[in-house]
Design a protein around this motif. Sequence first.
Motif, short mmCIF file in Angstrom:
data_model
loop_
_atom_site.label_atom_id
_atom_site.label_comp_id
_atom_site.label_asym_id
_atom_site.label_seq_id
_atom_site.Cartn_x
_atom_site.Cartn_y
_atom_site.Cartn_z
N TRP A 65 30.67 44.43 51.65
CA TRP A 65 31.42 45.28 52.56
C TRP A 65 31.26 44.72 53.97
CZ3 TRP A 65 29.46 50.78 50.44
CH2 TRP A 65 29.73 50.82 49.24
N GLN A 66 32.18 44.94 54.72
CA GLN A 66 31.96 44.82 56.35
C GLN A 66 30.90 45.50 56.67
OE1 GLN A 66 35.33 45.81 58.76
NE2 GLN A 66 34.58 44.55 60.53
N SER A 67 30.84 46.93 56.58
CA SER A 67 29.84 47.66 57.16
C SER A 67 28.54 47.08 56.91
CB SER A 67 29.72 48.89 56.49
OG SER A 67 29.91 49.15 54.99
N GLU A 68 28.25 46.57 55.59
CA GLU A 68 26.89 46.16 55.12
C GLU A 68 26.65 44.82 56.08
OE1 GLU A 68 24.48 47.16 53.25
OE2 GLU A 68 25.50 48.30 51.60
N PHE A 69 27.77 44.06 56.25
CA PHE A 69 27.67 42.86 57.23
C PHE A 69 27.12 42.91 58.44
CE2 PHE A 69 29.80 39.65 59.95
CZ PHE A 69 29.12 38.60 59.40
N THR A 116 37.68 38.50 55.77
CA THR A 116 39.30 38.29 55.15
C THR A 116 39.45 39.90 54.96
OG1 THR A 116 38.75 36.45 54.14
CG2 THR A 116 40.53 37.72 53.38
N PHE A 117 40.83 39.97 55.85
CA PHE A 117 41.25 41.43 55.50
C PHE A 117 42.89 41.20 55.65
CE2 PHE A 117 41.36 45.95 57.74
CZ PHE A 117 40.82 46.51 56.67
N ASN A 118 43.47 41.90 54.61
CA ASN A 118 44.81 41.57 54.21
C ASN A 118 45.58 43.17 54.24
OD1 ASN A 118 45.01 38.92 53.15
ND2 ASN A 118 43.33 39.91 51.61
N GLN A 119 46.94 43.24 54.49
CA GLN A 119 47.73 44.16 54.32
C GLN A 119 47.35 45.20 53.08
OE1 GLN A 119 50.48 45.53 52.80
NE2 GLN A 119 50.69 47.07 54.20
N GLY A 120 47.14 46.17 53.41
CA GLY A 120 47.08 47.20 52.17
C GLY A 120 45.52 47.42 51.81
N ASP A 121 44.80 46.61 52.11
CA ASP A 121 43.35 46.78 51.69
C ASP A 121 42.82 47.74 52.23
OD1 ASP A 121 43.40 43.94 50.72
OD2 ASP A 121 42.37 42.90 52.35
#
Length: 139
Positions: A65-69, A116-121
């Motif tokens: 997860w981004q928060s972990e990163f 990486t982040f996509n619409q709807g994620d």
Amino acid sequence: MPDTFDSKQYSWSDVSISLGGRIVTGVTSVEYSRKQEKSILRGRGSKGHKIVRGNEDFEGKITIWQSEFEAMTRDAPGKNHLRLEFDLTIAYVPEDGGQTVTDTCKTCEFTEGKKTFNQGDGNMLVELPFIFLDLIPQS
């Protein structure tokens, strides 16, 4: 060697991953491999005589997860995740009491970090390839 062996299949819920001594909750995938250079020793005739071995290499990839990163990066030297050095431990612990298997990737360092982040994620995942110096299997 026993006549039979336990062929228990592990599920994702059986896996615990520790990065630098801390259990990481936000892991969505992990992979790691050991490979060795090999070639055929040739001499007289058209067939090889022996397989010779060269260097071993170890590499892997973890997705978190981004928060972990972001937490990892905040605590990294110079706030750069590429400067972290850590051991990665993957423990397969079945709830039904089957065999526990623990693999340890020794002296790991990330080689890149891909956000990486996509619409709807609903959340961002960060893919982190790494290299390491040794694999201690089933420790």
